[in-house]
Write an enzyme that holds these catalytic residues in place. Structure first.
Site, PDB file in Angstrom:
ATOM      1  N   ASN A  67       0.825  -1.185   0.000  1.00  0.00           N
ATOM      2  CA  ASN A  67       0.000   0.000   0.000  1.00  0.00           C
ATOM      3  C   ASN A  67       0.878   1.260   0.000  1.00  0.00           C
ATOM      4  O   ASN A  67       2.103   1.180  -0.120  1.00  0.00           O
ATOM      5  CB  ASN A  67      -0.958  -0.029   1.200  1.00  0.00           C
ATOM      6  CG  ASN A  67      -2.327   0.495   0.842  1.00  0.00           C
ATOM      7  OD1 ASN A  67      -2.445   1.479   0.105  1.00  0.00           O
ATOM      8  ND2 ASN A  67      -3.364  -0.136   1.356  1.00  0.00           N
ATOM      9  N   HIS A 116      24.000   2.572  10.986  1.00  0.00           N
ATOM     10  CA  HIS A 116      24.956   3.660  11.173  1.00  0.00           C
ATOM     11  C   HIS A 116      25.645   3.503  12.527  1.00  0.00           C
ATOM     12  O   HIS A 116      25.028   3.050  13.494  1.00  0.00           O
ATOM     13  CB  HIS A 116      24.251   5.015  11.122  1.00  0.00           C
ATOM     14  CG  HIS A 116      23.554   5.280   9.824  1.00  0.00           C
ATOM     15  ND1 HIS A 116      24.187   5.831   8.739  1.00  0.00           N
ATOM     16  CD2 HIS A 116      22.273   5.047   9.433  1.00  0.00           C
ATOM     17  CE1 HIS A 116      23.319   5.943   7.743  1.00  0.00           C
ATOM     18  NE2 HIS A 116      22.163   5.467   8.133  1.00  0.00           N
ATOM     19  N   GLY A 162      -0.162  -1.740   8.824  1.00  0.00           N
ATOM     20  CA  GLY A 162       0.283  -0.374   8.575  1.00  0.00           C
ATOM     21  C   GLY A 162       1.252   0.145   9.626  1.00  0.00           C
ATOM     22  O   GLY A 162       1.214  -0.245  10.792  1.00  0.00           O
ATOM     23  N   ALA A 201      -0.258  -3.816  13.187  1.00  0.00           N
ATOM     24  CA  ALA A 201      -0.006  -2.420  12.839  1.00  0.00           C
ATOM     25  C   ALA A 201       0.780  -1.710  13.933  1.00  0.00           C
ATOM     26  O   ALA A 201       0.555  -1.931  15.127  1.00  0.00           O
ATOM     27  CB  ALA A 201      -1.333  -1.697  12.596  1.00  0.00           C
ATOM     28  N   ILE A 210      12.412  -6.048  15.632  1.00  0.00           N
ATOM     29  CA  ILE A 210      13.856  -5.976  15.830  1.00  0.00           C
ATOM     30  C   ILE A 210      14.504  -7.353  15.895  1.00  0.00           C
ATOM     31  O   ILE A 210      15.727  -7.458  15.978  1.00  0.00           O
ATOM     32  CB  ILE A 210      14.213  -5.174  17.103  1.00  0.00           C
ATOM     33  CG1 ILE A 210      13.679  -5.876  18.349  1.00  0.00           C
ATOM     34  CG2 ILE A 210      13.690  -3.750  17.001  1.00  0.00           C
ATOM     35  CD1 ILE A 210      14.157  -5.250  19.655  1.00  0.00           C
TER      36      ILE A 210
END
Length: 198
Positions: A84, A114, A141, A159, A164
């Site tokens: 989407n 990083h 989402g 959602a 992780i």
């Protein structure tokens, strides 16, 4: 010329300020600009543009605009992929997505890492870890998937979750950090059977 690029794909620290990256990023931005400006009704042109952009693209992909990625060539999507609006993929490492994967709006897949050392960050040092998403996965989402994560076949990510760590096959997982709250009857054999029937 390709030394830093090869380091990136191997997961080693690399210098992201190398001019070769700028050239590749600029080329991808042009492809993405073209894709995002195509009419929604022109499905053939949109599918062709995705196949030009991605390293591998299965049959009948649908990616609602706007869409963003870094290189595109490091992304592989299987058959009947749907994403989407506002999908963002930072594909410094490989991003492999299986068949029949559905992704909700505002989802981000990040492979880039990083340093916490500000001097190293300033000097452009980065590294990247791949993301793998199995077959028959639904990602709700506003989910963020971190570098190095594998989401198993048949899983659902609720959602707003921040993923992780790896999610096993057949899991329903939610939260920040994302945790398994339920398992469903699904196995890798089911995924292979589904693929063989297409």
């Amino acid at each position: 010329m390709y030394d830093e690029w090869n380091k990136m794909l191997c997961g080693a620290p690399y210098n992201a300020t190398d001019p070769y990256f700028y050239e590749r990023l600029l080329k991808t931005k042009e492809l993405i600009l073209h894709y995002n400006q195509l009419p929604p009704s022109d499905s053939k042109s949109r599918e062709k543009a995705l196949k030009d952009l991605f390293g591998h693209c299965g049959v009948r992909p649908v990616v609602n605009s706007p869409f963003c990625c870094d290189f595109g060539c490091n992304i592989s999507v299987g058959d009947y992929f749907f994403a989407n609006f506002y999908l963002t993929i930072l594909d410094e490492a490989k991003v492999s997505i299986g068949n029949h994967v559905y992704i909700g709006p505002n989802v981000s897949l990040y492979t880039a890492c990083h340093p916490t050392d500000p001097v190293e960050r300033r000097n452009g040092i980065e590294w990247a870890c791949p993301i793998t998403i199995g077959n028959d996965v639904w990602i709700g989402g506003s989910v963020t998937v971190f570098p190095g994560v594998t989401i198993g076949h048949g899983s659902t990510i609720g959602a707003g979750s921040v993923v992780i760590q790896d999610i096993p096959d057949g899991s329903v997982a939610v939260g920040n950090p994302c945790r398994v709250v339920k398992t469903v009857a699904y196995s890798p054999a089911d995924a292979l059977q589904n693929a063989s029937q297409e």
